[in-house]
Write an enzyme that holds these catalytic residues in place. Sequence first.
Site, mmCIF file in Angstrom:
data_model
loop_
_atom_site.group_PDB
_atom_site.id
_atom_site.type_symbol
_atom_site.label_atom_id
_atom_site.label_comp_id
_atom_site.label_asym_id
_atom_site.label_seq_id
_atom_site.Cartn_x
_atom_site.Cartn_y
_atom_site.Cartn_z
ATOM 1 C CG ASP A 29 -4.740 -37.084 79.651
ATOM 2 O OD1 ASP A 29 -3.516 -37.222 79.413
ATOM 3 O OD2 ASP A 29 -5.294 -38.091 80.202
ATOM 4 C CG ASP A 102 0.625 -53.045 90.973
ATOM 5 O OD1 ASP A 102 0.743 -53.437 92.194
ATOM 6 O OD2 ASP A 102 1.683 -52.106 90.884
ATOM 7 C CG ASP A 211 -0.621 -52.866 96.759
ATOM 8 O OD1 ASP A 211 0.447 -52.040 96.377
ATOM 9 O OD2 ASP A 211 -1.681 -52.362 97.404
ATOM 10 C CD GLU A 264 4.247 -52.722 98.890
ATOM 11 O OE1 GLU A 264 4.561 -51.800 98.873
ATOM 12 O OE2 GLU A 264 2.630 -53.027 98.682
ATOM 13 C CG HIS A 333 4.807 -46.785 92.940
ATOM 14 N ND1 HIS A 333 5.100 -48.181 93.128
ATOM 15 C CD2 HIS A 333 3.607 -46.774 93.476
ATOM 16 C CE1 HIS A 333 4.258 -48.861 93.793
ATOM 17 N NE2 HIS A 333 3.347 -47.997 94.164
ATOM 18 C CG ASP A 334 4.854 -47.021 97.385
ATOM 19 O OD1 ASP A 334 3.918 -46.100 96.951
ATOM 20 O OD2 ASP A 334 4.670 -48.225 97.631
HETATM 21 O O1 TEU Z 1 2.290 -49.632 99.226
HETATM 22 C C1 TEU Z 1 2.193 -50.135 100.446
HETATM 23 C C2 TEU Z 1 2.669 -49.320 101.668
HETATM 24 O O2 TEU Z 1 2.631 -49.771 102.763
HETATM 25 C C3 TEU Z 1 3.327 -48.079 101.160
HETATM 26 O O3 TEU Z 1 2.446 -47.243 100.662
HETATM 27 C C4 TEU Z 1 3.587 -47.499 102.295
HETATM 28 O O4 TEU Z 1 2.687 -46.720 103.015
HETATM 29 C C5 TEU Z 1 5.099 -46.564 102.169
HETATM 30 O O5 TEU Z 1 5.668 -46.962 101.048
HETATM 31 C C6 TEU Z 1 6.066 -46.835 103.222
HETATM 32 O O6 TEU Z 1 5.977 -46.055 104.345
HETATM 33 C C7 TEU Z 1 1.352 -50.092 98.197
HETATM 34 C C8 TEU Z 1 1.879 -49.491 96.883
HETATM 35 O O7 TEU Z 1 2.570 -49.574 96.525
HETATM 36 C C9 TEU Z 1 1.414 -47.894 97.197
HETATM 37 O O8 TEU Z 1 1.622 -46.948 96.175
HETATM 38 C C10 TEU Z 1 -0.301 -47.754 97.809
HETATM 39 O O9 TEU Z 1 -0.516 -46.526 98.202
HETATM 40 C C11 TEU Z 1 -0.468 -48.840 98.913
HETATM 41 O O10 TEU Z 1 0.116 -50.148 98.565
HETATM 42 C C12 TEU Z 1 -2.178 -49.181 99.009
HETATM 43 O O11 TEU Z 1 -2.550 -49.773 97.939
#
Ligand code: TEU
Length: 573
Positions: A29, A102, A211, A264, A333-334
């Site tokens: 998929d 996570d 998170d 985090e 991943h961010d």
């Molecule tokens: O990330 C927290 C977070 O603050 C980031 O998304 C942030 O906005 C960016 O990295 C820095 O500007 C965690 C997760 O890793 C992210 O993927 C999620 O979107 C977020 O929390 C909400 O759960």
Amino acid sequence: MKAWWKDRVAYQIYPRSFQDTPETEYPNDGFGDIPGIITHLDDIKELGAGIIWLSPVYRSPDADNGYDISDYYSIDPKFGTMADMERLFAEAAARDIKIIMDLVINHTSDEHEWFLKSRDPQSPYRDYYIWQPPRKAADGSRLPPRLPPNNWTGFFMGEVWEYDEKSGEYYLHLFDKKQPDLNYKNPKVKEEIKNILRFWLDKGASGFRCDVINVLYKTSLADGKKSMAVRGLEHYKSQEGNHAILRELRSDVFDSYDCFTVGETVMVDLEEAKLLCDESRGELDMLFYFEHLEIDRRIARFIPKKFLACRLLEVLTKWQQGLEWNALYLENHDQARIVSHFGAAKKSASPDGKPSPYWERSAKMLAILELTLRGTPFIFQGQEIGMTNFDFKSLDEVNDVESHGLDKLMKKMHIPGFLRWKWIKASSRDNSRTPMQWDGGENAGFSRGKPWLGINSNYRHINYAAQKNDPCSVLNFYKTLIAMRQKSECLKSGEFVPLFANNRLMIYQRKLGEESYIIALNFSSRKARLPKKAFAYLSGAILMASTDRKQLNGHLLPWEGALIKPNLSGCLP
Ligand code: TEU
């Protein structure tokens, strides 16, 4: 006894982009799945990793790629089944790989059963979330145009209050409106969370990546101070109530298992981090801070500013020396890919897909950086083959909810389109989320279907299969370096000593008893002369370098990184 998680290297898997297989309810998929992860456990083991951090695989409507959970007790069908998950735990354990899950508990999805029930003001679930009436206008009315309960702004650049017509109240969401924040003043919420933790630990999880774990507790809902970035933070970031929750989870749950937590912690500073990770307080085992990746960005991480190696060394020194134990990372991943951020692959690939010159050398140099720091290293999927930022053509190709929020906000601020796109392209979280490049075949060997997100056009040049058989590849460099680190107590936990830095060069030492290493890194495409006073200790044998040199001879080549065994013990600080 030293904790096992201090002795291992971790590998982060972003399941939707790892490996798609025909084996789930939705075969081919274009989404990676759990059976796909199982097929690569041997690769992860060969890399030298002993922990996997699995980004969310729970059931989710995917407003934020799984960080909006609608059922903590089930696996999203696109990833497989609970039986697949159990098989993953078993197969990983058979290879002595621990899995951490996570843990996204600041918010749930708005499609979670608790929230659906909470929409009814009479429901016992109402108090699971943070509901507030509109603020009274100057004339005392709460009628349209309605005022939200306070002036806070969110992490995705938008509103944090969503109005619910039916009950006439707003709910709080620090992230997307489909991610309502849980109410940690309600003891029932904490009990629910503890049950979730026990469920996964009993299934075989060895801990959690937690998170946004420092923003759970909202001390007050008063207006926030004026701020360019997230307004309202002072009412909920690292509050005493938050520390107390972490201690409660630890004593009521984690203490009964052989597991660890890595938090985090958004916008965390060293003083907060010291409290969060102080062993005697019993809160977190380690945390991810952001400061090192923001040295060349303004307003969190969106607007670029000049990279200075001396600034990076300063920040690393602060954290290396400030905390007893660090979670080490250059990618997740961010974040943008590190070769495109701090390395030489700043521009997307050339039209023929060939990576830029020095791509490989800088990828290896950055590997030396991460793997010679004190702490537990986390390697993000694809980092071990030097994957680069994606060559997006327009915002339409971007899926990330944060990038779209940012574009909207900058548009409001009248920032011209070309600039908005330039900044988003460099910083979008989708840069690291493109599918893993396994081979040079169709869809980079990731999927036989249409991948959920584009595949970087450089996959014929940068892929796992090609690198596996090349002894000089980035992949094999990572393997050798990890193996070396694993044998050295000094590299894992020795003291960190900064020695020298300028705009593009950094030199530091690691030492433990008689054992010592010097690390010298050049973050530029220019040859760099080494400081005279450093000649003596830099004349030792090069153990590993991003080039094939054996001696530095007073200079570093472009993007050269070297791990050196110093031959003069007396001259170092
Ligand atoms: O990330 C927290 C977070 O603050 C980031 O998304 C942030 O906005 C960016 O990295 C820095 O500007 C965690 C997760 O890793 C992210 O993927 C999620 O979107 C977020 O929390 C909400 O759960």
